[in-house]
Design a protein around this motif. Structure first.
Motif, short mmCIF file in Angstrom:
data_model
loop_
_atom_site.label_atom_id
_atom_site.label_comp_id
_atom_site.label_asym_id
_atom_site.label_seq_id
_atom_site.Cartn_x
_atom_site.Cartn_y
_atom_site.Cartn_z
N THR A 65 3.71 15.38 -12.01
CA THR A 65 2.87 16.18 -11.03
C THR A 65 3.33 15.83 -9.36
O THR A 65 3.92 14.69 -9.41
CB THR A 65 1.20 16.07 -11.20
N LEU A 66 3.07 16.76 -8.79
CA LEU A 66 3.40 16.47 -7.32
C LEU A 66 2.62 15.09 -6.92
O LEU A 66 1.47 14.89 -7.27
CB LEU A 66 2.92 17.61 -6.42
N ALA A 67 3.24 14.54 -5.96
CA ALA A 67 2.55 13.33 -5.38
C ALA A 67 1.43 13.71 -4.91
O ALA A 67 1.36 14.70 -4.03
CB ALA A 67 3.54 12.60 -4.58
N GLY A 68 0.40 12.74 -4.91
CA GLY A 68 -1.00 13.13 -4.31
C GLY A 68 -1.30 13.28 -2.83
O GLY A 68 -2.04 13.92 -2.29
N THR A 69 -0.35 12.16 -2.27
CA THR A 69 -0.48 12.09 -0.75
C THR A 69 1.08 12.19 -0.11
O THR A 69 2.09 11.89 -0.69
CB THR A 69 -0.85 10.74 -0.46
N SER A 70 1.07 12.36 1.17
CA SER A 70 2.44 12.61 2.00
C SER A 70 2.45 11.15 2.79
O SER A 70 1.40 11.05 3.66
CB SER A 70 2.43 13.69 2.55
N ALA A 71 3.44 10.46 2.31
CA ALA A 71 3.68 9.44 3.32
C ALA A 71 3.93 9.48 4.77
O ALA A 71 3.14 9.13 5.42
CB ALA A 71 4.96 8.39 2.78
N GLN A 72 4.42 10.64 5.01
CA GLN A 72 4.80 10.89 6.40
C GLN A 72 3.30 11.68 7.19
O GLN A 72 3.16 11.10 8.31
CB GLN A 72 5.72 12.15 6.40
#
Length: 464
Positions: free
Chosen positions: A33-40
């Motif tokens: 699945t798409l990553a749950g959070t964005s590091a940026q």
């Protein structure tokens, strides 16, 4: 080598064996699945997340050749020989790293100064230094030197980062190596993308390497070849976790005019270490010549299979490795691009070589001493045969000189080690490791007969 038969059968047998024990490691499928959070989106700012720290490492080694082997060094114009070699270096890294700027596209910089102080400067002791102590053309130690180990700028969008400049990089083919007082690093451009929950992509193009014991950048060359250089290495691959218990890596690399190399690695876990757990590791490399074939004709399949049993504080590992090819299994010098199970002091990578290793480890945390570990191993290699090597590509000088003399060569290696990591206080995470290794080779086996004691202390520190 036929992967579909021997390797997969061994993996299947090991899985069946372990199912008899408690399966605390889940065998569930992991959906992509798409990553749950964005590091940026969580970037704190260029200055706000700035850090300054590093490590200092005291690296000592004493080697002794035997069965007629000697080291050479020059004194007053004469070439002298001696059985012993000693290297003692203090290597320090000071790393300054900014945070990522906020916004859609984050920007970050990293700068690290590497410094080495030679504690044993005797010409007789260091024997020219090799890749342990930096020495000048006369064999005298360079007493103190510094260089930029890292110098790069990074750009990040979501969970994908692009890095340009001198940097660390880690994969099964191109990997920073840190087994000396200072590590290597690479000059080029790379990316790392972690946009999915269990699937990441990595790649890079590099034209120079910063060696462990040199001040300047160098072109890439192979570990076992004739010194021919190349100025372009390209690599691309992925890391994937299809099961909670299974991790795989697939990478390919083009080393211009040397070879194309492909890597597959897998690790599978079963069971409960408090009762009995089994870890299966498999690594496979395929190498074929490319372009101008500067390393000659190459067609090499090499693999290793390891089965590790763990019960509470104890672990026991069995590893089998095989080289299928009339040349060495080779990799890039100043990299750790060899993930084979039997890559020890010797790489056990001779032409057509087979090898087997037994290793035992104990973690003393189970007995009330966290951070203290011991290990011992024994490895044997046999069937080394380079008599069929013809891969000189029409050149007068063979890419792997001397390999044709290896006919039924064999060797063995024994090692024992202990390490301790400080658990708390101002020196927390400081590690001390002592190892003793003895290697004995037959007449034409490449590594010879040598004993080595090594003592390495690494102290991390934070300034800001």
């Amino acid at each position: 080598m036929k992967l579909s038969s021997k390797a997969l059968l061994a993996l299947a047998i090991s899985s069946i064996t372990a199912t008899a024990y408690a399966e605390s490691v889940s065998q569930d499928f992991v959906p992509t699945t798409l990553a749950g959070t964005s590091a940026q989106s969580e970037a704190k700012g260029f200055i706000e997340d700035f850090s300054l720290g590093g490590t200092t490492r005291n690296w000592y080694s004493h080697e002794s050749k035997y069965r007629g082997g000697t080291f050479e060094y020059k004194k007053h114009g004469q070439t002298l020989t001696d059985r012993n070699r000693t290297n003692w270096v203090q290597g320090t890294i000071i790393n300054a790293s900014s945070g990522f700027t906020q916004g859609t596209v984050g920007v970050k910089t990293e700068l690290a100064v590497y410094n080495a102080v030679v504690l044993d400067r005797s010409k007789r002791d260091i024997k020219g230094g090799s890749n342990r102590t930096l020495a000048d053309s006369d064999g005298d130690a360079v007493g103190q030197w510094s260089k930029l180990g890292l110098a790069n700028v990074q750009f990040r969008v979501s969970n994908t980062t692009l890095t340009a400049g001198r940097q660390n990089f880690s994969s099964g083919i191109v990997d920073t190596i840190g087994n000396r007082a200072l590590p290597s690093s690479f000059e080029g451009v790379s990316f790392n993308s972690e946009e999915f929950s269990n699937l990441s992509f990595q790649g890079g193009v590099f034209d120079r390497v910063s060696p462990r014991t040199e001040q300047s950048l160098s072109k890439f060359r192979s570990e076992y070849g004739n010194g021919v250089e190349t100025d372009k290495v390209s690599t691309l691959g992925l890391n994937y976790q299809p099961l909670k218990s299974l991790k795989v890596s697939v990478f390919g690399a083009n080393v211009k005019d040397f070879w194309n190399q492909y890597y597959f690695g897998a690790t599978h876990e079963l069971g409960d270490a408090q009762q009995l757990a089994l870890t299966t590791g498999f690594n496979y490399y395929k190498t074929v010549d490319e372009g101008k074939k500067e390393m000659g004709e190459i067609d090499n399949d090499t693999f290793s299979l390891s089965l590790g049993l763990a019960h509470q504080a104890h672990s026991l590992t069995f590893s089998y490795q095989a080289v299928n090819g009339n040349e060495y299994f080779d990799y890039l010098h100043e990299t750790n691009g060899i993930y084979l199970a039997n890559s020890l002091t010797s790489d056990f990578n001779g032409p057509n070589e087979k090898s087997f290793q037994i290793a035992y480890g104990i973690n003393m945390a189970e007995y009330g001493v966290p951070g203290l570990k011991f290990n011992v191993y024994s490895a044997r290699g046999w069937g080394i045969d380079g008599t069929h090597y013809t891969g000189n590509n029409g050149r007068a000088k063979f890419a792997y000189d001397g390999i044709q003399n290896q006919d039924g060569e064999k060797h063995q290696e024994y090692g024992v080690g202990g390490s301790y990591a400080i658990q708390s206080g101002p020196l927390k995470a400081t590690t001390v490791r002592a190892t003793y290794v003895e290697h004995r080779g037959s007449e034409f086996q490449a590594d010879g007969s040598i004993k080595e004691f090594r003592l390495v202390t690494t102290v991390p520190f934070n300034i800001l």
